[in-house]
Design a protein around this motif. Structure first.
Motif, mmCIF file in Angstrom:
data_model
loop_
_atom_site.group_PDB
_atom_site.id
_atom_site.type_symbol
_atom_site.label_atom_id
_atom_site.label_comp_id
_atom_site.label_asym_id
_atom_site.label_seq_id
_atom_site.Cartn_x
_atom_site.Cartn_y
_atom_site.Cartn_z
ATOM 1 N N SER A 85 12.626 14.895 -42.102
ATOM 2 C CA SER A 85 12.901 13.670 -42.702
ATOM 3 C C SER A 85 12.714 12.430 -42.009
ATOM 4 N N VAL B 105 12.312 10.422 -45.751
ATOM 5 C CA VAL B 105 13.052 10.931 -46.932
ATOM 6 C C VAL B 105 14.361 11.662 -46.496
ATOM 7 N N ASN B 106 15.472 11.325 -47.049
ATOM 8 C CA ASN B 106 16.956 11.677 -46.572
ATOM 9 C C ASN B 106 16.882 13.108 -46.493
ATOM 10 N N GLU C 3 19.507 15.249 -47.231
ATOM 11 C CA GLU C 3 19.901 15.717 -48.476
ATOM 12 C C GLU C 3 19.097 15.757 -49.515
ATOM 13 N N THR C 4 18.308 14.692 -49.650
ATOM 14 C CA THR C 4 17.253 14.706 -50.794
ATOM 15 C C THR C 4 16.262 15.693 -50.628
ATOM 16 N N TYR D 125 17.594 18.663 -51.827
ATOM 17 C CA TYR D 125 17.909 18.579 -53.290
ATOM 18 C C TYR D 125 16.638 19.019 -53.984
ATOM 19 N N TYR D 126 15.444 18.383 -53.352
ATOM 20 C CA TYR D 126 14.226 18.750 -53.926
ATOM 21 C C TYR D 126 13.800 20.255 -53.943
ATOM 22 N N ARG E 27 7.790 11.063 -52.540
ATOM 23 C CA ARG E 27 8.395 9.901 -52.278
ATOM 24 C C ARG E 27 7.442 8.862 -52.751
ATOM 25 N N ARG F 295 8.011 8.641 -56.673
ATOM 26 C CA ARG F 295 9.451 7.819 -56.760
ATOM 27 C C ARG F 295 9.377 6.412 -56.688
ATOM 28 N N LEU G 237 11.564 12.727 -61.930
ATOM 29 C CA LEU G 237 11.405 13.964 -61.262
ATOM 30 C C LEU G 237 10.728 14.888 -62.270
#
Length: 144
Positions: free
Chosen positions: A13, A18-19, A21-22, A25-26, A57, A60, A66
């Protein structure tokens, strides 16, 4: 980052911006492959994860959805031609141009409406009236 050793999710991270949690999620939606785990169950990410995460990232940041990123990654994984990548980029460019045109219309409408608004304590507000009109017009103009 040594591929054979890897780093934890916190370090990934930090390096990628990038967080956490993200990142999870990915992994959950399948655009970041699950990393190997230690005997204790901790994820160990390698250079390939960092590179892919940076790609995601940056994509985005450029406004790719996505699903569009999944498509681009599919091109990479399946071998790709420059023409395929160009077509994906041009499709995204057309989406961006449509959004810019919408934003310009919104800017013009809000600017014109705000200029008619006197502010103050009056219950009538041209901004609210315009928003209600836009909503009715939008429904009437929808294609079914």
């Amino acid at each position: 980052m040594a591929e054979n050793r890897g780093v934890g999710i916190g370090e990934l991270s930090r390096r990628s911006g990038v967080n956490i949690e993200t990142i999870r999620y990915y992994e959950k939606i399948g655009i970041l492959p699950p990393p190997p785990r230690t005997e204790g169950g901790h994820r160990l990410y390698g250079d390939d994860h960092l590179k892919r995460l940076m790609f995601i990232r940056r994509s985005r940041e450029l406004g790719f959805t996505l699903d569009e990123i999944r498509n681009l990654l599919g091109l990479v994984e399946g071998g790709y031609t420059c023409g395929e990548v160009k077509n994906a980029a041009l499709a995204h460019l057309n989406d961006i141009r449509r959004k810019i045109a919408d934003l310009r219309r919104m800017e013009r409408t809000l600017s014109e409406t705000a200029a008619r608004c006197e502010g103050g304590d009056a219950p009538e507000c041209p901004i609210m009236e315009a928003l209600f009109q836009e909503g009715r017009q939008g429904r009437n103009n929808r294609r079914i």
